[in-house]
Design a protein around this motif. Structure first.
Motif, PDB file in Angstrom:
ATOM      1  N   HIS A  66       0.875  -1.168   0.000  1.00  6.77           N
ATOM      2  CA  HIS A  66       0.000   0.000   0.000  1.00  6.77           C
ATOM      3  C   HIS A  66       0.911   1.216   0.000  1.00  6.77           C
ATOM      4  O   HIS A  66       2.057   1.141   0.443  1.00  6.77           O
ATOM      5  N   ASP A  67       0.390   2.351  -0.480  1.00  6.88           N
ATOM      6  CA  ASP A  67       1.213   3.561  -0.505  1.00  6.88           C
ATOM      7  C   ASP A  67       1.752   3.904   0.888  1.00  6.88           C
ATOM      8  O   ASP A  67       2.863   4.407   1.023  1.00  6.88           O
ATOM      9  N   TRP A  68       0.926   3.635   1.911  1.00 10.39           N
ATOM     10  CA  TRP A  68       1.374   3.996   3.254  1.00 10.39           C
ATOM     11  C   TRP A  68       2.611   3.206   3.685  1.00 10.39           C
ATOM     12  O   TRP A  68       3.375   3.653   4.537  1.00 10.39           O
ATOM     13  N   ASP A  69       2.795   2.022   3.097  1.00  5.79           N
ATOM     14  CA  ASP A  69       4.002   1.249   3.421  1.00  5.79           C
ATOM     15  C   ASP A  69       5.236   2.021   2.946  1.00  5.79           C
ATOM     16  O   ASP A  69       6.293   1.962   3.569  1.00  5.79           O
TER      17      ASP A  69
END
Lengths: 546, 477
Positions: free
Chosen positions: A323-326
Motif C-alpha cells: 500500500h502507498d502507506w508502506d
C-alpha cells in the motif's frame, strides 16, 4: 520473529564501514539486537521484512541508510536457455514454481550456513512452515537440463539428503526426519510433487527434502533454485529474495524458462505516490525532492514528478510494500523517528468512564468500606473448581476452550465465588478473619457480563453475616431485592438465600456447605455471596461500548 | 521512675512484706490468677523492682508400652531369657517380640550371630535404660534411650519465685499511691466532669498497637485506575465489550492474514462456537483478497469465510476499537479500553494466559504520525516515565508502526507497548476516511515495575498478607 546471525567481518565487508557504526544505527531501521558476541551478533527483524533475513540483505539496507550507496539496487538477469516444465496434474497439489540459475557463486562453509539460515527463515516467515513456499537449492552441475516439476507416483524412489540409500517417497515421509516434520503438507495427495532432470534423476521432493545428488557444497559454482508452493506471490517473492541476496555477493542471475515464460523477473514494481498524502500521514512538510531523497536512502528508486507526486520503483525483494502507506513508513524511517516533533492535537474532547466501570468502582468502595480486601482472580479456571468442588451442576452456558493448556484452565468462569474459595485456600495459613471480594467479568454463553462475589472466613462466620452483607450490598446499589430460600447446593440447607429481582434469580448468599469447605482445604466456616451486576439499576442494556 | 500501673503497685505492696514468694502465694495475696501475678512480676522486673526466677522441673511417666516392659522386661531382655546358650535364627525369629528385640540384642552385644545361629556372649547385666525404666527420674543416663524408644513421656512443670529488689523495697517504703485508675472514660464521668478527679491510666507508646487492616482496593486495580484516570483526563471515552469475539473481529477486520502465525491454535484460545458474519464483511474479504478500493494489493491467495466465523477469546482489545469506530464514524473520536485479553501461553512468572491490555484510539481530522508520538509521550509522562523514545515497529494493522520505549532506572530502555496509524485496509471497509491513531500497552509490565513483583501470578492469586501490607499510597521512588 526471525533471529539473524550477522558475522561482523562479513557484514563490515559488505557494508563498507565499521561494525560500531552499523550496530548503532541498525535499530533505527527496525530491529532488536538480541545478543552480541565477539565475532557476531544475533539480530531480530520484523516478520514483514523478509528481505532482511540475510547478511546480504541487511548490508544492502544499511548501505542505503548510512548513505554509502543509495537508490534502487539493479540486478541484471540474462537468459540461461534452461527450460523447466510444470505438470498440469500439480494444479490441485502444489501448483506454483519459481526458479533461477545463479552462477559464479563462491560459498565457503559460512556462506552455505548463511544460505541455509536464509532458506529456513523464509520457510517460516513467507512459507508459513513450507506450506505456502518451500525453497530448494541445487548444484546445477550435477544434473542435466531441461527440468520437470511433476506429480509423481508415491512409490518413486531416490536418495534423500543426508541418507545413503534410496527410499520411496512414502518411506521418506515415515522415516526421514524432515519427512516426518512436513508429511502433513502432502500426505493426503494421491501423487507427490517431484523435480527431475532430463535423465529422470531426482533433484527434489518439495516441500519435504532435496535429493542427495544435488547437495550444495563449497565446491558448488552454479546453483539451480526451485521455489514451489501454493501461493504464487509468495513463491515469486522467495525466489527474488534468494536471487538478490546471492547477487549481492557477486553471483550472476540467469533466467529459466518455465513453460515458456522467463523467470525470475527482478524488475522493480512501480508506484506513483502523493507527496501531500505522505505529508498528511506523517505530519511533516516535505517537497517531492526531499521525499524522493529519503526513499532512495531506503533503496527505492524514486524520482520527483512535477505534479506533487513521486514515482517510486520498489525493489523486487520488498515483500512488505502493499500500500502507498508502506512507502510512507519508509519515508518516516529514513527521516528518523527521533527527528519528528511530537505534537498534541487541538480538538477538545471530554473523557467519560464506562457505566459498568463506574458501577464496579462504587461496588469496590462499598466492600472496602465493610473491611473487605479486593482480589483479582483469573477468569480461566476448571470445571472442577467451578462446579465439582462447589457441589454445583455444570452450567449449560459454560464456555470451554478448544485446546486447553492445562487441566486448571479448561473453561471461562461463569461465577466468581469459586475462584474466591480458591484464594482462601491459597491463604489458609494466614491470620483470620479473612474477608475478600472480587468484581469482574463472567462469561455465560458467549456473553460477557459482570458479577461481584465476596467471602468471609473466621470461626464466627455464619448465615447472618452473609445475609447482612448481601442486604447491605443491595441497599447500597439500589437493587430492589426480595430474598427467598435458596436451593444452591454450595450452601447449607436452611442457611442460604436467593436474591430475586422481578422474580429473576440474580444472586445467592449464605453459609458454605462443609463438604465444599473441605474440598478447598478450609477448616472454618465461610459466609459468602455473589450478585449479578446486571441487576443493578443503571446497568447498560448491552454492556458494549457506550 | 517509670510509671507503674495500679496492678503493678498493688503487686509490689503485696510482695514487700513477703520479700520473696511463689507465684501462687502472690496470686492468693492479690486475689488474682497465677498468670496475672506472673505478668505483674515480669512488668515490675522490667523496671528493676523485682527479680523473677523461672523454675522448671522435669518428670517422666511411662507410656503404656513402657509400663508393659517395666513389668515383663524390655523386648531384648525377654528374648534373651527365652533360650539357653544358643538358638537358631529361625527359632529366634519366631519369638513374638523378635522384630523389636533382635536389633537391640545385637546392638547391646548380648548375642553373636554366626551362620544362622545366635549364641549368648556371656553376662547381660541390667543396662542404664533398664534401671531408668524401673523408676524414671530427671537426670538418669538411661532416659534418653527410653524417650527415643517412646517408652517414657517427658513433662515439664514451671513455677516462678519472685523476690523484691532493694529498689522495689525503697519504692514501697516511700509510699505508693494506690488510688484506683480509670481506663475507659464512662459517659457518667464525662458529663458530670468527675473525670477531672479521676486518675487516668497512662499508656505506653512502647507497647505496639494491635495491627488493623483496612479493606482495600487491590494494588493492581489501583494502577489500572490510575492509568484510566490519565486517559479520562486526556479526554478519552472508555469502551467495554465482549471477551468472546469471532476471528473476523479479532483478526480479519484488523487485516491479519488468515495464515498469520498468531492466529494458530497454539497461540490463540479457540472456542467450540461460531458467530455469523456481520454486515459489511464482504468488504473486509475484498480487502484481504485484493486491497478493495485502496492502493493496497491485499494479501492475495484465498480468504475463507469459515475461518473468520470461529470464535476466540479475544487476543487483544483492538476488536473493540474497530467496533467502536464503526458505531462512532464521525471525528473526533478518542476512546480507550482496558480489559482482559487471552494468549495461549503456559503459566510462568512472566507469562500468563490472561492479562490486561490497554488500548487507545484517536480519530480526528488532521492527526498525523507526529500527533501519535505526542499522545504517547504525554501518556507515558503522565504515567511517571519522563524519558520516552520511539523506534520503528511492526504490527499487521498499523502503518507506520512504532515501538515506544521508556527509561527505567536500573533496567534501561523498556518497551511498554506498540502503536501506529490504522492501515487503510482496516478502516476503509467501514468508510472511515479520517486517520486513526492507535496504541496498545501491556499493563501488567507496568504493575510489575511499580509493585516490585518478580512473579506476575501474585497479581491474580494474591497472598492476603501481601495485600494487607501493601500501602494504599505508593509513590514512585
Amino acid at each position: 520473529m526471525a533471529v539473524i546471525t550477522l558475522n561482523y567481518e562479513y557484514l563490515e565487508r559488505l557494508v563498507g564501514t565499521d561494525k560500531e557504526t552499523i550496530l548503532e544505527r541498525m535499530p533505527l531501521i527496525g530491529s532488536d539486537i538480541e545478543r552480541t558476541f565477539d565475532d557476531h551478533v544475533d539480530v531480530e527483524f520484523f516478520p514483514d521484512r523478509v528481505d532482511l533475513y540475510s547478511t546480504e540483505g541487511v548490508a544492502r539496507a544499511m548501505r542505503g541508510y548510512l548513505g554509502i550507496e543509495e537508490g534502487l539496487p539493479e540486478y541484471e538477469v540474462t537468459p540461461s536457455g534452461i527450460a523447466f516444465s510444470v505438470d498440469p496434474a500439480l494444479a490441485s497439489i502444489r501448483p506454483h514454481l519459481g526458479s533461477a540459475v545463479i552462477r559464479n557463486v563462491n560459498l565457503d562453509e559460512a556462506g552455505i550456513e548463511s544460505l541455509m539460515a536464509l532458506q529456513e527463515s523464509l520457510h517460516w516467515a513467507l512459507g508459513r512452515g513450507r506450506r505456502k513456499v518451500a525453497i530448494g537449492v541445487h548444484d546445477l552441475d550435477t544434473v542435466t537440463p531441461p527440468f520437470r516439476y511433476l506429480a509423481s507416483p508415491r512409490d518413486r524412489k531416490f536418495v534423500p539428503l543426508d541418507f545413503e540409500d534410496e527410499l520411496s517417497m512414502e518411506e521418506i515421509l515415515a522415516e526421514h526426519p524432515k519427512g516426518r516434520d512436513y508429511a502433513r503438507l502432502v500426505e493426503e495427495f494421491e501423487r507427490f510433487p517431484l523435480i527431475v532432470d532430463a535423465n529422470d534423476q531426482v533433484l527434489s521432493f518439495p516441500p519435504i527434502i532435496n535429493g542427495e545428488l544435488t547437495r550444495v557444497t563449497t565446491g558448488t559454482r552454479n546453483i539451480l533454485l526451485d521455489c514451489t508452493g501454493t501461493d504464487e506471490r509468495a513463491v515469486r517473492m522467495a525466489a527474488n529474495i534468494i536471487c538478490t541476496a546471492l547477487a549481492e555477493t557477486g553471483a550472476t542471475i540467469e533466467s529459466v524458462e518455465i513453460d515458456g515464460t522467463p523467470y525470475p523477473d527482478l524488475a522493480p514494481a512501480e508506484r506513483v505516490v502523493s507527496v501531500a498524502e505522505c505529508a498528511r500521514l506523517l505530519g511533516i512538510d516535505l517537497t517531492a525532492e526531499e521525499m524522493a531523497a529519503l526513499l532512495r536512502k531506503m533503496r527505492f528508486g524514486a524520482e520527483a514528478l512535477p505534479d506533487g507526486k513521486v514515482r517510486v520503483l520498489v525493489p523486487p525483494y520488498r515483500a512488505d510494500i502493499m500500500h502507498d502507506w508502506d512507502i510512507f513508513e519508509d519515508v518516516a524511517v529514513a527521516y528518523g523517528f527521533d527527528n519528528f516533533e511530537a505534537a498534541l492535537p487541538q480538538t477538545f474532547t471530554t473523557g467519560k468512564e464506562h457505566p459498568v466501570a463506574v458501577l464496579q468502582r462504587e461496588i469496590r468502595s462499598v466492600f472496602t468500606g465493610m473491611g473487605y480486601l479486593e482480589v483479582m482472580p483469573f477468569t480461566l479456571t476448571s470445571e472442577r473448581v467451578l462446579y465439582e468442588q462447589m457441589r454445583r451442576e455444570p452450567s449449560p452456558e459454560v464456555l470451554r476452550v478448544a485446546k486447553p493448556i492445562s487441566e486448571e484452565q479448561t473453561v471461562v468462569r461463569t461465577e466468581i465465588l469459586p475462584l474466591l474459595m480458591e484464594i482462601l485456600e491459597i491463604n489458609c495459613h494466614r491470620e483470620l478473619p479473612q474477608r475478600v471480594f472480587a468484581t469482574g467479568d463472567v462469561i455465560r454463553g458467549t456473553h460477557t457480563t459482570q458479577t461481584v462475589a465476596a467471602v468471609s472466613i473466621h470461626p464466627g462466620a455464619d448465615f447472618s453475616e452473609a445475609y447482612a452483607m448481601m442486604e447491605t450490598l443491595c441497599r447500597e446499589c439500589g437493587v430492589a431485592a426480595e430474598f427467598a430460600e435458596s436451593e444452591d447446593p454450595a450452601f447449607i440447607d436452611g442457611r442460604r438465600g436467593d436474591v430475586l429481582v422481578d422474580g429473576k434469580r440474580v444472586g445467592v448468599f449464605g453459609e458454605i456447605y462443609p463438604d465444599v469447605l473441605t474440598a478447598f482445604s478450609l477448616e472454618h466456616p465461610v459466609a459468602a455471596l455473589e450478585l449479578d451486576l446486571t441487576a443493578v439499576p443503571g446497568y447498560p442494556v448491552r454492556p458494549d461500548t457506550p | 521512675m517509670a510509671d507503674l500501673t495500679l496492678n503493678e503497685k498493688k503487686f509490689l505492696v503485696a510482695l514487700a512484706p513477703l520479700g520473696e514468694a511463689g507465684a501462687g502465694d502472690l496470686a492468693a495475696a492479690l486475689g488474682t490468677t497465677e498468670e496475672a501475678a506472673v505478668q505483674y512480676a515480669n512488668l515490675c522486673a522490667e523496671h528493676g523492682l523485682a527479680a523473677v526466677e523461672r523454675l522448671s522441673t522435669t518428670t517422666y511417666t511411662l507410656t503404656p508400652e513402657g509400663e508393659e516392659y517395666r513389668e515383663h522386661g524390655l523386648p531384648e531382655r525377654q528374648i534373651y531369657e527365652s533360650f539357653a546358650d544358643a538358638i537358631s535364627m529361625k527359632d529366634l525369629q519366631a519369638h513374638p517380640l523378635s522384630r523389636i528385640g533382635i536389633g537391640w540384642l545385637r546392638k547391646k552385644g548380648w548375642v553373636a550371630i554366626t551362620k544362622g545361629v545366635a549364641e549368648k556372649t556371656g553376662e547381660a547385666p541390667a543396662g542404664e535404660d533398664e534401671i531408668a525404666l524401673a523408676d524414671p527420674k530427671d537426670g538418669m543416663p538411661g532416659i534418653a534411650d527410653l524417650l527415643k524408644r517412646n517408652l517414657v513421656e517427658e513433662h515439664e512443670a514451671v513455677s516462678y519465685r519472685v523476690a523484691i529488689t532493694p529498689e522495689g523495697r525503697a519504692l514501697v517504703e516511700a509510699g505508693l499511691d494506690l488510688v484506683e485508675e480509670t481506663g475507659t472514660l464512662s459517659r457518667e464521668e464525662i458529663i458530670t466532669g468527675s473525670w477531672r478527679e479521676a486518675k487516668l491510666r497512662r499508656y505506653s507508646l512502647e507497647t505496639p498497637p494491635k495491627r488493623v487492616y483496612p479493606g482495600k482496593v487491590h494494588p493492581y486495580q489501583r494502577i489500572i485506575d490510575e492509568v484510566k484516570r490519565v486517559l479520562l483526563d486526556m479526554g478519552f471515552v472508555e469502551m467495554q465489550g465482549e471477551i468472546v469475539q469471532s476471528a473476523f473481529w479479532d483478526f480479519d477486520a484488523l487485516f491479519q492474514p488468515q495464515d498469520h502465525p498468531a492466529r494458530e491454535m497454539q497461540d490463540t484460545f479457540y472456542l467450540d462456537r461460531t458467530e455469523p458474519m456481520p454486515e459489511g464483511w464482504e468488504r473486509v474479504r475484498d480487502m484481504h483478497l485484493c486491497g478493495g478500493e485502496t492502493t493496497s494489493t491485499g494479501w492475495g491467495g484465498v480468504w475463507d469465510e469459515e475461518v473468520a466465523q470461529k470464535c476466540v477469546l479475544r487476543t487483544h482489545t483492538t476488536p473493540l476499537s474497530v467496533q467502536y469506530l464503526i458505531s462512532h464514524p464521525n471525528p473526533p473520536v478518542k476512546a480507550f479500553a482496558l480489559g482482559r485479553v487471552y494468549r495461549r501461553e503456559a503459566i510462568d512468572p512472566t507469562h500468563l494466559p490472561e492479562f490486561e491490555q490497554l488500548e487507545g484510539i484517536v480519530m480526528d481530522e488532521g492527526v498525523s504520525f507526529r500527533h501519535l508520538l505526542g499522545f504517547l509521550k504525554e501518556f507515558y509522562n503522565r504515567m511517571g516515565f519522563d524519558e520516552v523514545r520511539f523506534r520503528p515497529g511492526y504490527f499487521p494493522y498499523t502503518e507506520p508502526s512504532v515501538e515506544p520505549e521508556v527509561w527505567v532506572d536500573g533496567l534501561g530502555w523498556v518497551e511498554l507497548g506498540g502503536a501506529g496509524i490504522f492501515r487503510q485496509e482496516v478502516t476503509a471497509p467501514w468508510g472511515i476516511e479520517t486517520p486513526v491513531l492507535a496504541w496498545g500497552l501491556g499493563i501488567s509490565r507496568i504493575a510489575m515495575l511499580r509493585l516490585g513483583l518478580k512473579d506476575l501470578r501474585q497479581l491474580y492469586r494474591s497472598d492476603i498478607e501481601w495485600l494487607r501490607e501493601s500501602p494504599a499510597i505508593r509513590r514512585q521512588e
